[in-house]
Design a protein around this motif. Sequence first.
Motif, PDB file in Angstrom:
ATOM      1  N   PHE A 225     -12.068 -29.669   8.169  1.00  0.00           N
ATOM      2  CA  PHE A 225     -12.472 -29.883   9.548  1.00  0.00           C
ATOM      3  C   PHE A 225     -13.894 -29.350   9.774  1.00  0.00           C
ATOM      4  O   PHE A 225     -14.702 -29.973  10.476  1.00  0.00           O
ATOM      5  N   THR A 226     -14.217 -28.237   9.139  1.00  0.00           N
ATOM      6  CA  THR A 226     -15.565 -27.678   9.231  1.00  0.00           C
ATOM      7  C   THR A 226     -16.586 -28.645   8.650  1.00  0.00           C
ATOM      8  O   THR A 226     -17.668 -28.844   9.222  1.00  0.00           O
ATOM      9  N   ASP A 227     -16.263 -29.256   7.513  1.00  0.00           N
ATOM     10  CA  ASP A 227     -17.137 -30.272   6.917  1.00  0.00           C
ATOM     11  C   ASP A 227     -17.400 -31.404   7.903  1.00  0.00           C
ATOM     12  O   ASP A 227     -18.547 -31.860   8.073  1.00  0.00           O
ATOM     13  N   HIS A 228     -16.345 -31.882   8.525  1.00  0.00           N
ATOM     14  CA  HIS A 228     -16.456 -33.001   9.457  1.00  0.00           C
ATOM     15  C   HIS A 228     -17.369 -32.650  10.630  1.00  0.00           C
ATOM     16  O   HIS A 228     -18.251 -33.435  11.002  1.00  0.00           O
ATOM     17  N   VAL A 229     -17.195 -31.475  11.176  1.00  0.00           N
ATOM     18  CA  VAL A 229     -18.011 -31.055  12.319  1.00  0.00           C
ATOM     19  C   VAL A 229     -19.468 -30.875  11.901  1.00  0.00           C
ATOM     20  O   VAL A 229     -20.394 -31.241  12.642  1.00  0.00           O
ATOM     21  N   THR A 230     -19.689 -30.324  10.711  1.00  0.00           N
ATOM     22  CA  THR A 230     -21.064 -30.115  10.240  1.00  0.00           C
ATOM     23  C   THR A 230     -21.769 -31.455  10.019  1.00  0.00           C
ATOM     24  O   THR A 230     -22.971 -31.592  10.295  1.00  0.00           O
ATOM     25  N   LYS A 231     -21.052 -32.450   9.526  1.00  0.00           N
ATOM     26  CA  LYS A 231     -21.645 -33.784   9.370  1.00  0.00           C
ATOM     27  C   LYS A 231     -22.069 -34.350  10.724  1.00  0.00           C
ATOM     28  O   LYS A 231     -23.148 -34.952  10.859  1.00  0.00           O
ATOM     29  N   ILE A 232     -21.219 -34.176  11.723  1.00  0.00           N
ATOM     30  CA  ILE A 232     -21.559 -34.646  13.069  1.00  0.00           C
ATOM     31  C   ILE A 232     -22.793 -33.920  13.575  1.00  0.00           C
ATOM     32  O   ILE A 232     -23.693 -34.527  14.196  1.00  0.00           O
ATOM     33  N   LEU A 233     -22.866 -32.621  13.315  1.00  0.00           N
ATOM     34  CA  LEU A 233     -24.014 -31.830  13.751  1.00  0.00           C
ATOM     35  C   LEU A 233     -25.299 -32.332  13.101  1.00  0.00           C
ATOM     36  O   LEU A 233     -26.322 -32.531  13.780  1.00  0.00           O
ATOM     37  N   LEU A 234     -25.269 -32.573  11.797  1.00  0.00           N
ATOM     38  CA  LEU A 234     -26.450 -33.068  11.101  1.00  0.00           C
ATOM     39  C   LEU A 234     -26.848 -34.449  11.603  1.00  0.00           C
ATOM     40  O   LEU A 234     -28.032 -34.751  11.794  1.00  0.00           O
TER      41      LEU A 234
END
Length: 242
Positions: A225-234
């Motif tokens: 889930f952290t990966d997913h959120v970080t991708k959205i942030l980038l």
Amino acid sequence: MLRMSTLFAWLQPKRRVETPVPLFQPLMLQFRDGFDLLSVPMQPDRPYHHGNLKQALIDAAIDLIAEVGPHGFTLREIARRAGVSHNAPYRHFRDRGDLLAVVATQGFYRLTASMKRSATQGCDAGERLRFCGRGYVNFALRWPQHFIVMFDIPSDQGRRPDYQAAAQEAFDTLLGYIEECQKTHLLPEGDPKPLALAAWSTVHGIARLAVSSHLPLGKAAVPDFTDHVTKILLSGYRSAPA
């Protein structure tokens, strides 16, 4: 002519009669030979010994933090848990706040190591930043007591030089991955600190929710889930207007 009884007594082995030695004779001999009892060196106090007292106290504190939080115990209780005298903690810590600052400092060093270790799995700057975020959350899940104390110690304890250095190293680690993304045009140019603060706030929020069991996900799902959120942030940063 000798009588038989006299002859029998003469043939018996002679018993040696020993004079008992007075209990204090050694001291009496010292005085007789001119020694002063007060000049005899006393045995030194036996030093306090513990395999690793400081770490034992830290471990006891971490156990108590898990049970009652960072402010629900005393140094006396920590000493009892560690199996030492109630004065023993003061050999290493001024007070409970000082102990908590040491726990927090230890936590920041572990956080830095976790972010760096996780980031090595990335193949490019963007992946290294995402894995850095995973490392942050993994640290919080593995050492939740450290994580809680790191951001909950009194402000005066936060001014300790070792605490400040450890916290700065953790932030600089994240900042380095942000700057790497800027160099490869994955993030906009400019001051990297606001971008690092945004990324930090994002993963810290996920970690805090996960540690407090308020995130409606199992712990095994939190890193993804952290990966997913970080991708959205980038992605959001790239598409944001300059």
